[in-house]
Design an enzyme around this catalytic site. Structure first.
Site, PDB file in Angstrom:
ATOM      1  N   ASP A 194      24.276  47.555  41.229  1.00  0.00           N
ATOM      2  CA  ASP A 194      24.509  46.175  41.664  1.00  0.00           C
ATOM      3  C   ASP A 194      23.245  45.544  42.234  1.00  0.00           C
ATOM      4  O   ASP A 194      22.232  46.216  42.440  1.00  0.00           O
ATOM      5  CB  ASP A 194      25.610  46.141  42.727  1.00  0.00           C
ATOM      6  CG  ASP A 194      26.920  46.719  42.229  1.00  0.00           C
ATOM      7  OD1 ASP A 194      27.220  46.559  41.032  1.00  0.00           O
ATOM      8  OD2 ASP A 194      27.649  47.324  43.042  1.00  0.00           O
TER       9      ASP A 194
ATOM     10  N   TYR B 104      25.462  59.155  44.434  1.00  0.00           N
ATOM     11  CA  TYR B 104      24.950  58.009  45.177  1.00  0.00           C
ATOM     12  C   TYR B 104      24.814  58.391  46.642  1.00  0.00           C
ATOM     13  O   TYR B 104      25.570  59.224  47.155  1.00  0.00           O
ATOM     14  CB  TYR B 104      25.909  56.815  45.071  1.00  0.00           C
ATOM     15  CG  TYR B 104      25.798  56.019  43.789  1.00  0.00           C
ATOM     16  CD1 TYR B 104      25.011  54.874  43.716  1.00  0.00           C
ATOM     17  CD2 TYR B 104      26.489  56.415  42.648  1.00  0.00           C
ATOM     18  CE1 TYR B 104      24.915  54.137  42.552  1.00  0.00           C
ATOM     19  CE2 TYR B 104      26.396  55.683  41.471  1.00  0.00           C
ATOM     20  CZ  TYR B 104      25.610  54.538  41.430  1.00  0.00           C
ATOM     21  OH  TYR B 104      25.516  53.818  40.262  1.00  0.00           O
TER      22      TYR B 104
END
Length: 248
Positions: A54, A112
């Protein structure tokens, strides 16, 4: 001769509107494509990223499949030329040849990492972390809250998907593990799973931190993980999130 190349990228996403190329927006894929075009002097190539990070999210191990219509005999020089054409915020760490049937979207696992600074503000790392201003974090307490998100759940209410996107994108996902660690006096929240939805990790972190402060209950979170009701308005800052590893 068509070549399939696997690129490993690292980038500081602070000034970019995410991975995916967009009109009128600066993106990682857009800048990579410009660099490739500048080096090979044509548009006859294609790039596909393994993870659609993102806006303002970072990566230390983004994988990109580059298909190109001629043979590159010196990959080291090609890598050097691309890095010279790229911004210093984006770096190609390696390039390797893969088979023509290699599927960049079939990763076995993605990792992540979300970073919280709960000690002091550091101007040299502020772009890569979220500042926590509510005292030193109790690692065990935060771990116990995040445990509720591990496993298979419907993450519809923990995603940035529109109602239209929810018709074609599955929101039932599995998070294999979440670990909370203190490393170098920073709090690291590490997520492992095969695939994540847009904003999923940031919404999980934002909600868990509100639960840590007593603003939302674990029972409420459990209800939301069944996919019914309305979204909670908690989204952690993108600066703290980094794509750390992709395993095929």
């Amino acid at each position: 001769m068509m070549m399939s190349l696997l690129l490993t990228l690292a980038y500081d996403g602070s000034d970019y509107s995410g991975w995916v190329i967009q009109k009128k927006h600066l993106t990682i894929q857009g800048e990579l494509n410009k660099a490739i075009k500048n080096v090979i002097k044509n548009n006859d190539f294609k790039t596909i990223g393994s993870s659609k990070t993102d806006a303002h999210v970072h990566a230390s191990d983004q994988k990109v499949l580059l298909t190109i219509n001629f043979e590159i005999k010196n990959l080291e020089r090609f890598q050097q030329a691309l890095n010279k054409a790229l911004s210093t915020a984006i770096q190609i760490l390696s390039i390797e040849i893969v088979s023509s049937d290699f599927n960049i979207r079939h990763a076995r696992q993605k990792e992540y990492e979300y970073t919280l600074n709960d000690v002091d503000t550091n101007v040299f790392s502020a772009r890569f972390e979220e500042q926590w201003k509510y005292g030193k974090i109790d690692i065990a307490k935060l771990q116990s809250i995040l445990k509720v998100f591990i496993g298979e759940h419907d993450f519809k209410l923990f995603s940035g998907l529109s109602l239209e996107e929810q018709k074609t994108i599955t929101t039932v996902r599995t998070i294999e593990n979440i670990k909370v660690l203190r490393i170098d006096n920073k709090v690291k929240i590490i997520f492992n799973g095969k695939a994540f939805i847009r904003y999923q990790i940031r919404m999980i972190v934002g909600t868990a931190l509100k639960a840590y402060l007593g603003k939302v209950s674990l029972s409420t979170i459990s209800e939301k993980l069944q996919g019914s009701g309305t979204k909670l308005p908690y989204v952690a800052n993108a600066a703290g999130l980094c794509l750390k590893k992709i395993i095929f």
